[in-house]
Scaffold this motif. Structure first.
Motif, mmCIF file in Angstrom:
data_model
loop_
_atom_site.group_PDB
_atom_site.id
_atom_site.type_symbol
_atom_site.label_atom_id
_atom_site.label_comp_id
_atom_site.label_asym_id
_atom_site.label_seq_id
_atom_site.Cartn_x
_atom_site.Cartn_y
_atom_site.Cartn_z
ATOM 1 N N SER A 74 -90.376 11.588 19.552
ATOM 2 C CA SER A 74 -90.478 13.048 19.582
ATOM 3 C C SER A 74 -91.106 13.585 18.306
ATOM 4 O O SER A 74 -91.853 14.570 18.333
ATOM 5 N N PHE A 75 -90.780 12.947 17.181
ATOM 6 C CA PHE A 75 -91.353 13.321 15.891
ATOM 7 C C PHE A 75 -92.886 13.272 15.965
ATOM 8 O O PHE A 75 -93.581 14.196 15.531
ATOM 9 N N LYS A 132 -87.392 5.016 31.499
ATOM 10 C CA LYS A 132 -88.269 4.288 30.574
ATOM 11 C C LYS A 132 -89.723 4.320 31.021
ATOM 12 O O LYS A 132 -90.637 4.479 30.197
ATOM 13 N N ILE A 133 -89.949 4.189 32.326
ATOM 14 C CA ILE A 133 -91.305 4.139 32.843
ATOM 15 C C ILE A 133 -92.080 5.406 32.499
ATOM 16 O O ILE A 133 -93.302 5.363 32.254
ATOM 17 N N PHE A 134 -91.394 6.544 32.425
ATOM 18 C CA PHE A 134 -92.088 7.804 32.180
ATOM 19 C C PHE A 134 -92.562 7.932 30.732
ATOM 20 O O PHE A 134 -93.620 8.511 30.481
ATOM 21 N N VAL A 135 -91.783 7.408 29.774
ATOM 22 C CA VAL A 135 -92.255 7.488 28.391
ATOM 23 C C VAL A 135 -93.402 6.505 28.164
ATOM 24 O O VAL A 135 -94.308 6.763 27.356
ATOM 25 N N ILE A 136 -93.376 5.376 28.877
ATOM 26 C CA ILE A 136 -94.491 4.430 28.772
ATOM 27 C C ILE A 136 -95.760 5.049 29.353
ATOM 28 O O ILE A 136 -96.828 5.037 28.725
ATOM 29 N N ILE A 137 -95.638 5.611 30.571
ATOM 30 C CA ILE A 137 -96.791 6.263 31.202
ATOM 31 C C ILE A 137 -97.268 7.440 30.357
ATOM 32 O O ILE A 137 -98.470 7.622 30.140
ATOM 33 N N GLY A 138 -96.324 8.238 29.880
ATOM 34 C CA GLY A 138 -96.685 9.410 29.079
ATOM 35 C C GLY A 138 -97.440 9.040 27.811
ATOM 36 O O GLY A 138 -98.422 9.700 27.443
ATOM 37 N N GLY A 139 -96.996 7.976 27.146
ATOM 38 C CA GLY A 139 -97.683 7.547 25.931
ATOM 39 C C GLY A 139 -99.107 7.111 26.211
ATOM 40 O O GLY A 139 -100.044 7.455 25.473
ATOM 41 N N MET A 176 -92.144 14.670 26.207
ATOM 42 C CA MET A 176 -91.218 15.645 25.631
ATOM 43 C C MET A 176 -89.951 15.764 26.466
ATOM 44 O O MET A 176 -88.850 15.925 25.928
ATOM 45 N N ASN A 177 -90.092 15.672 27.770
ATOM 46 C CA ASN A 177 -88.916 15.779 28.631
ATOM 47 C C ASN A 177 -88.060 14.525 28.562
ATOM 48 O O ASN A 177 -86.847 14.579 28.343
ATOM 49 N N MET A 178 -88.677 13.367 28.727
ATOM 50 C CA MET A 178 -87.908 12.131 28.824
ATOM 51 C C MET A 178 -87.317 11.670 27.503
ATOM 52 O O MET A 178 -86.257 11.064 27.472
ATOM 53 N N THR A 179 -87.976 11.959 26.377
ATOM 54 C CA THR A 179 -87.365 11.589 25.093
ATOM 55 C C THR A 179 -86.088 12.387 24.857
ATOM 56 O O THR A 179 -85.119 11.863 24.295
ATOM 57 N N ALA A 180 -86.070 13.632 25.316
ATOM 58 C CA ALA A 180 -84.848 14.431 25.195
ATOM 59 C C ALA A 180 -83.740 13.858 26.074
ATOM 60 O O ALA A 180 -82.576 13.789 25.663
ATOM 61 N N VAL A 181 -84.092 13.439 27.283
ATOM 62 C CA VAL A 181 -83.118 12.827 28.187
ATOM 63 C C VAL A 181 -82.557 11.539 27.580
ATOM 64 O O VAL A 181 -81.347 11.299 27.587
#
Length: 296
Positions: A74-75, A132-139, A176-181
């Motif tokens: 998130s940082f 986890k899959i969403f932060v990988i895809i998002g990145g 931004m959404n999934m890191t908060a989750v």
């Protein structure tokens, strides 16, 4: 006390990065003094958080692997978002000669992309528990979008630019959404409030420091480009005048290409930052979902 010390750390780092090598030499007393002040305030903050009964940033939370990873991601992500919100309108106004209103409307595409993927990831995560899959895809999406934005030029189609904006927003929305989750899900019920507060503070601090870094990159690249056009030393005042759009049409046509190249440099490094986020995402442990996902 803790909030004051952390504010000193963030402000000192931001000024150090912004002034270093541009306003003042890296070895100047001003830059060295800012570095020493940031270090002293950081040590004081860590000691204060260790001893007080109710710390504003509970350090024990960072012993949780997922919380530490989500906060680090998130940082970085907030810095990329702030860079997009500042430098994309600058590109549109100076390099593409759009009005402030039109450039602001184009920027809505970033927000649309973010809203769509944030809502999509929340719905899927609430049904499947997979995050986890969403932060990988998002990145990966954010990195690809940043690379494409780094290829923008003075003759790039506005439709093409708009699609890149949309893609960037899509990647940031996932992150931004999934890191908060993930941050909320990594702690017990009694620590959720502290986790949300700490995660948000780290995220906002990342936005300030990240924007300072990207601004320094932009200013240095712009100064190099302007020196070719106008031999001699480019002052900080001249750079600020261009960055805040306080220039006439005649000057705007001259600096359009250097501004475009400087914005490209920003997004080259934004792509590097997004790739770091992608790497960190692979180390997330997909624990069973305890907290309901929500939008950040």
């Amino acid at each position: 006390l803790g909030a004051g010390l952390l504010a000193i750390v963030a402000t000192s780092i931001a000024l150090l990065i912004t002034w270093g090598g541009i306003q003042y030499a890296w070895g100047s007393p001003q830059v060295i003094g800012l570095g020493a002040l940031a270090l002293a305030a950081a040590v004081g903050f860590l000691r204060a958080q260790h001893w007080v009964s109710e710390p504003m940033l509970p350090l024990y939370l960072f012993r949780e692997r997922n919380f530490a990873l989500a906060s680090a991601m998130s940082f970085i992500v907030k810095g990329i978002l702030f860079a997009a919100l500042i430098f994309l309108p600058l590109y549109l106004q100076i390099a593409r000669h759009l009005s402030a209103t039109d450039s602001g409307l184009k920027l809505i595409l970033v927000m649309i992309g973010a809203m769509v993927t944030s809502n999509l990831s929340s719905r899927v995560t609430s049904r499947t528990g997979k995050h986890k899959i969403f932060v990988i895809i998002g990145g990966h999406i954010t990195a690809i979008a940043a690379i494409l934005l780094a290829l923008l030029g003075v003759s790039t189609s506005l439709v093409t630019a708009g699609l890149c904006f949309l893609l960037l927003g899509a990647g940031l929305g996932f992150l931004m959404n999934m890191t908060a989750v993930i941050a909320r899900n990594s702690v017990g019920p009694g620590d959720i409030g502290a986790a949300v507060r700490s995660h948000t503070y780290v995220q906002d601090t990342g936005g300030v420091i990240g924007l300072s870094i990207f601004t320094a990159i932009f200013a240095r690249r712009l100064a190099e480009g302007l020196t070719i056009l106008v031999p001699g030393r480019i002052t900080g005042w001249q750079l600020s005048t261009i960055m805040f759009g306080h220039i006439g049409p005649a000057v705007e046509s001259v600096v359009a290409f250097p501004v475009s190249r400087a914005v490209d440099s920003v997004f080259i490094w934004a792509a590097v930052a997004a790739l770091i986020v992608s790497v960190l995402a692979w180390f997330i442990v997909e624990d069973p979902l305890r907290a309901q996902p929500g939008e950040q």
